[in-house]
Design an enzyme around this catalytic site. Sequence first.
Site, short mmCIF file in Angstrom:
data_model
loop_
_atom_site.label_atom_id
_atom_site.label_comp_id
_atom_site.label_asym_id
_atom_site.label_seq_id
_atom_site.Cartn_x
_atom_site.Cartn_y
_atom_site.Cartn_z
N ARG A 39 -115.05 -95.75 59.61
CA ARG A 39 -115.70 -96.98 59.13
C ARG A 39 -117.20 -96.98 59.44
O ARG A 39 -117.78 -98.02 59.74
CB ARG A 39 -115.05 -98.22 59.72
CG ARG A 39 -113.63 -98.48 59.26
CD ARG A 39 -113.12 -99.79 59.85
NE ARG A 39 -111.70 -99.99 59.55
CZ ARG A 39 -110.88 -100.74 60.30
NH1 ARG A 39 -111.35 -101.35 61.36
NH2 ARG A 39 -109.63 -100.87 59.97
N ARG A 43 -119.21 -103.25 57.42
CA ARG A 43 -119.67 -104.61 57.71
C ARG A 43 -120.59 -104.75 58.92
O ARG A 43 -121.27 -105.75 59.06
CB ARG A 43 -118.46 -105.53 57.90
CG ARG A 43 -117.62 -105.68 56.66
CD ARG A 43 -116.33 -106.43 56.94
NE ARG A 43 -115.44 -105.64 57.78
CZ ARG A 43 -114.30 -106.09 58.29
NH1 ARG A 43 -113.94 -107.35 58.05
NH2 ARG A 43 -113.54 -105.31 59.02
N ARG A 52 -122.86 -106.45 50.02
CA ARG A 52 -121.60 -107.20 49.94
C ARG A 52 -121.84 -108.63 49.48
O ARG A 52 -120.97 -109.23 48.82
CB ARG A 52 -120.91 -107.18 51.31
CG ARG A 52 -119.55 -107.83 51.34
CD ARG A 52 -118.53 -107.06 50.50
NE ARG A 52 -117.21 -107.68 50.65
CZ ARG A 52 -116.79 -108.74 49.97
NH1 ARG A 52 -117.59 -109.28 49.05
NH2 ARG A 52 -115.60 -109.24 50.17
N ASP A 90 -111.23 -97.48 49.96
CA ASP A 90 -110.23 -98.19 50.75
C ASP A 90 -108.88 -97.54 50.53
O ASP A 90 -108.59 -97.06 49.42
CB ASP A 90 -110.17 -99.67 50.36
CG ASP A 90 -109.44 -100.50 51.39
OD1 ASP A 90 -108.19 -100.62 51.27
OD2 ASP A 90 -110.06 -101.03 52.31
N TYR A 168 -98.20 -102.17 53.87
CA TYR A 168 -99.11 -103.14 53.24
C TYR A 168 -98.49 -103.72 51.97
O TYR A 168 -98.61 -104.93 51.70
CB TYR A 168 -100.44 -102.48 52.90
CG TYR A 168 -101.47 -102.53 53.99
CD1 TYR A 168 -102.08 -103.73 54.35
CD2 TYR A 168 -101.88 -101.36 54.64
CE1 TYR A 168 -103.04 -103.79 55.34
CE2 TYR A 168 -102.84 -101.41 55.64
CZ TYR A 168 -103.42 -102.62 55.98
OH TYR A 168 -104.38 -102.67 56.97
#
Length: 375
Positions: A39, A43, A52, A90, A168
Amino acid sequence: MVVPYPAHTDSDFPPLKNDLILRVARGETVERTPVWIMRQAGRYLPEFREERAKHDFFTICRTPELACLVTLQPIDRYEGLLDASIIFSDILVVPQALGLEVQMVPAKGPHFPDPLVDPSHLARLRTNVDVNEELRYVFEAITLTRTKLDGRCPLFGFVGAPWTLMAYMIEGGGSKTLSKAKSWLGRWPEESKTLLQRVTDVVVDFLVGQAKAGAQLLQVFDSWAGELSPAQFNTFSLPYIQQIPKRVRAALREINPDLASIPMVIFARGAHYALESLSTPEIGYDVISLDWTMDPASARARIGNGVSLQGNADPSLLYAPIATIKAEVAIMLEKFGSRTRYIANLGHGMHPDHDPEHLRAYLEAIRDVSTQRKS
């Protein structure tokens, strides 16, 4: 009919200037410890948050120019400190390719509005997924990014492992217990295996496509492996994880034998009991990534020197003072050994509230300590 994505070779891209990670994956001794971060684009970076704010998360994933832009952000910010990039995407693009809707909800994370509730819902999934059609945007992003990297470091492609993706798809998002997904394993074991195999088939095709597009390493993320018991892992995760390297390399060998040597990494978070199974020559992974709860010396003693290790600082270390970060890095490198069969990383991904300058301190400490040991 969808035209297959073309197969690229190294000659289609700028020459590679930093091959440390590739050499470690091959078992070679290197002059310093290479490092990249799970990652590393995302963010915690203010430049990513700016993008974003203008675009939906999956719009960035599906727009090759935007995915390339944010993939390069940490490479540019930490110039000379990162030894690999990883394409911005992702793991949940695979469930999307299978026909499920996935949303990325601010402050919540991934959300499936209509998850799989029982085996009758398997009929909702696409039976023949053409990754050249459904996931072509990832391939285009990889090719563009490999070019824009200009050889500064290798580029990772990646995918979620079948069990993690299945979880998921059933849970509908994150979960503390995975009670819905794990109930499938007990109530509908054969249907669970059917789903896992269907996911595996897409995963294999997807990884083959990423290698053709220009990815130089491939990582498989089984983020929820540790939620399974050893027996469950051996039944519902390992058989599908072990298919992946064999099938990917066999397919690549038919396309271009040079592509078949691409290094592959497995990250089975929390699955302490699986180290021996994942490291056998028969399974075919070149690197095993360790989470921060695993002791490096113990892991090396258990699996021998046939594969490389990656990891494994606790991501929360980056909240500590810089002096503490540097001290812990020195301890970590001592445990792993810094010149052979080791790629430095965190034991999981960056957190959204990490200070980018603390990551810089971590990267600089790895460079400095490993360079000093060489001298």
